[in-house]
Each structure stands twice: as C-alpha cells, then as structure tokens.
Design a protein around this motif. Structure first.
Motif, PDB file in Angstrom:
ATOM      1  N   ILE A  10       6.718  -2.250   6.848  1.00  0.00           N
ATOM      2  CA  ILE A  10       6.715  -1.228   5.803  1.00  0.00           C
ATOM      3  C   ILE A  10       7.710  -1.616   4.718  1.00  0.00           C
ATOM      4  N   ILE A  11       7.241  -1.631   3.459  1.00  0.00           N
ATOM      5  CA  ILE A  11       8.122  -1.963   2.332  1.00  0.00           C
ATOM      6  C   ILE A  11       8.122  -0.791   1.362  1.00  0.00           C
ATOM      7  N   ASP A  12       9.260  -0.117   1.265  1.00  0.00           N
ATOM      8  CA  ASP A  12       9.386   1.061   0.393  1.00  0.00           C
ATOM      9  C   ASP A  12      10.861   1.287   0.099  1.00  0.00           C
ATOM     10  N   ASP A  13      11.189   1.604  -1.151  1.00  0.00           N
ATOM     11  CA  ASP A  13      12.597   1.768  -1.505  1.00  0.00           C
ATOM     12  C   ASP A  13      13.175   3.096  -1.043  1.00  0.00           C
ATOM     13  N   VAL A  59       4.628   0.597  -4.812  1.00  0.00           N
ATOM     14  CA  VAL A  59       4.365   0.006  -6.127  1.00  0.00           C
ATOM     15  C   VAL A  59       5.655  -0.172  -6.921  1.00  0.00           C
ATOM     16  N   GLU A  60       6.429   0.878  -7.041  1.00  0.00           N
ATOM     17  CA  GLU A  60       7.634   0.841  -7.868  1.00  0.00           C
ATOM     18  C   GLU A  60       8.870   0.705  -6.985  1.00  0.00           C
ATOM     19  N   ASP A  65       9.206  -5.468  -8.647  1.00  0.00           N
ATOM     20  CA  ASP A  65       8.195  -4.431  -8.442  1.00  0.00           C
ATOM     21  C   ASP A  65       7.085  -4.943  -7.518  1.00  0.00           C
ATOM     22  N   GLY A  66       6.294  -4.006  -7.019  1.00  0.00           N
ATOM     23  CA  GLY A  66       5.268  -4.339  -6.047  1.00  0.00           C
ATOM     24  C   GLY A  66       4.239  -5.326  -6.555  1.00  0.00           C
ATOM     25  N   VAL A  84       0.832   1.589  -1.141  1.00  0.00           N
ATOM     26  CA  VAL A  84       1.185   3.004  -0.996  1.00  0.00           C
ATOM     27  C   VAL A  84       1.615   3.476  -2.374  1.00  0.00           C
ATOM     28  N   SER A  85       0.794   4.348  -2.977  1.00  0.00           N
ATOM     29  CA  SER A  85       0.962   4.673  -4.393  1.00  0.00           C
ATOM     30  C   SER A  85       0.996   6.174  -4.620  1.00  0.00           C
TER      31      SER A  85
END
Length: 354
Positions: A10-13, A59-60, A65-66, A84-85
C-alpha cells in the motif's frame, strides 16, 4: 494445494488511509498486506525487498506524485497497480492518465471515508486487488502502437442508424477501448460502450478520448439520438440502454439495482441492443474480470447480430470474454489490434448484402 495469497504493498501519504486500506485488505484470507509506504521513494525500496504482487497507489503524494512514479515503474518494473483516487474531477483526470500509463484499475475513496464509508466499499477494493493480481501488465516500451483501421468509403451508408456497434469492457478496458476508438474513421457507424468505471471518471474518459479520436466521443445523456460518427460512453453510475423511437435509436439511462454485479452493466446494454437492433448490430466484449456481458452477448447473437470477443493473449484479464465464449456467445475471437478493422468490415459487409 492452497492458492498463494495476493501480496499487496500500500502506497499512500496518509497514515490513516494506509491503516484503513490495510485493515480492509487484510480482512480477506486470500490477500496479504506485506507492507505500506508513505511515498514512492520509500515504496521503491520496499518493492525491491518485498516483491509484492500488486500495488495500491495514491495519486497525490509528496516527493514524487503517483503519475511520475507509475511511469517509472511501468518502464523499469511493470507490475499490477490499482490507483486509489478521490472522486473529484481533478482526481478523475489524473487517474485516466494513470490508466493510460498502465494502471490496471481504479478504486475511489468515498467522500465519507472518515466516517466508515471506506469500509462499506471494502469488498469492491478487495475484488479489484484480487483481479489485478491476474492481470497481464506490459512495459510501456512493449506496448504496440494503436492500430489504424482502413478507411472504408461508406459515409452515406453510415449516416443511417440501422447498424449499431455495442462494446462492453471492465478491467483493462480503458486502454482497450482507447485503441479501438482511435482506430475508427469519422464516418464510423455509431458505437455505444459500457465500461465498468466510477461516476465522474466516465466523463473524464470520454473527454480524453474525444480530444484524440476522429469520431466524436461523449458521455451518454438520457435522450441522446444515436448518430453515425459518434461514440457514447455509459455514465459510471447508471445503466445504459438503446431503444427505438420510430426509425431512430435513442439512449435511455436509468438507475436501479446492480445487474451481474455492476452498474452500469454490459448485460443491460447488450440485451437492449438485441431487442432494438437484432441482426443490424455488432457486439464486442473486451477484457474484464467476471462474466458481465456474457448473457447479453448471447442474446445479441441469437437475435442475429455479429459478435466478437477479445482473445486471451491481448486481454489484461481474460474473464468476461472467456465467459461469453464458453456460453457460445462469441462468433469470432480476435486480438485487440484487429477488432476495429473487423467491426468496420462487418458493418460494411452487412450493408453491401442488403
């Protein structure tokens, strides 16, 4: 032997989003979250160390950025990615670019995700990740140029709406539809498409295609008259049908329950075309998970329509075309690169016989 679990990174800030996505995916015994990353820089090292089967990618994000990360990934180490947007116009536009770069699918963060909305959509996310694990992903450098269909001099014939092309697609369908639509000449027969795609994303998809294609591409609106040289994309949250109004064909949109697990449903579109057009239609089923469209395509074939299925080698996921073929709904199976040409040949051949 037990089937190996799908290993996900999982990649998310957002730490909260990483935690929620982890909890949802880990609830399925067929999925294993092997790690999380707050940005692509960290993710790059974790991909090397953990060798996941699928990525979920925000995305961001900071530092990179993604989209930039996805382009590098699909060039150097192609692998299945589910974007995942946010369900916004900006999120839709960026995600459409991501799909063109090779992302397999998109999952929309619900607007009420902070109050439990994300958990309510958990099954959808799990299904998309599991489908992505079976996807055929190509490197950007290996992608073939879009096929150019031969120009058939039948402009005056195609001004009639007697012939209609109906296309259904799901996982991997954004790129497949792009290839077909960009190969259509401006005097093409009218085309109606149901692609499994979130609302707002369907409008962005249609706008992007319209800016590149020789035909006019639009998100369908209720009451649209179906005319030659146009491609109509079903809105992401409504079923689309084609109905007769005298000699004309008209788009009918409606809400309602899921059909074959989807809204919009390919089965709904294909069945309406079978009833409205009979033998004066061509049905095409493209890449996608599941079996939506199989029954509808069979109805079209029984009504006398020509039917085409995308072959296994060129599919991202050979689910929908396989189901249709096993049901006896597919008259001819072709690689993606030949489908636009065959659509035009069938329409032209049908005209010249009458």
């Amino acid at each position: 032997m037990t089937t190996p679990r799908v290993r996900v990174l999982i990649i998310d800030d957002s730490a909260l989003m990483r935690q929620m996505l982890n909890a949802i995916l880990s609830s399925d015994p067929a999925v294993e979250v092997v790690g999380t990353a707050p940005d692509p820089i960290v993710a790059r090292e974790k991909i090397k160390a953990l060798n996941p089967d699928v990525l979920t990618l925000d995305v961001e994000m900071p530092r990179m950025d993604g989209l930039a990360f996805l382009e590098k990934l699909m060039t150097l180490r192609p692998m299945p990615v589910v974007m995942v947007s946010s369900l916004t116009e900006k999120g839709a536009e960026v995600t459409m670019k991501a799909m063109e770069l090779g992302a397999v699918d998109v999952f929309c963060k619900p607007t009420d995700s902070a109050t439990g909305g994300l958990q309510a959509h958990g099954r959808e996310l799990i299904d998309k990740v599991r489908a992505a694990a079976h996807a055929r992903v190509r490197a950007l450098s290996d992608r073939r140029p879009v096929a150019t269909a031969p120009r058939l001099s039948v402009t005056t014939i195609y001004k009639s709406t007697d012939r209609l092309v109906a296309i259904g697609s799901s996982t991997g369908g954004v790129e497949a539809l792009r290839d077909i639509v960009l190969a259509l000449p401006p005097d093409s027969p009218p085309v109606v498409c149901t692609q499994h795609i979130p609302p707002k994303f369907s409008a962005s998809f249609a706008e992007r295609l319209n800016g590149m294609a020789a035909v006019r591409v639009k998100e369908a609106a209720d009451g649209d008259r179906v005319v030659a040289g146009h491609v109509y994309i079903a809105p992401g949250d409504q079923h689309m049908e084609v109905r007769r109004s005298g000699a004309a064909l008209v788009i009918h949109l409606h809400d309602g329950p899921l059909v074959t697990g989807h809204k919009p449903s390919v089965d709904v579109l294909f069945r309406s075309v079978a009833e409205a057009c009979g033998s004066k239609a061509v049905g095409v089923i493209l890449t996608g998970m599941g079996r939506d469209g199989a029954d509808g395509l069979l109805a079209m074939r029984r009504a006398g329509a020509a039917t085409i299925g995308q072959d296994e080698t060129s599919c991202v996921v050979y689910g929908m075309p396989k189901s249709a073929r096993e049901l006896g709904a597919v008259e001819r199976e072709l690689p993606l690169s030949r489908i636009a040409e065959e659509i035009l040949r069938l329409c032209h051949a049908d005209v010249t016989r009458t």
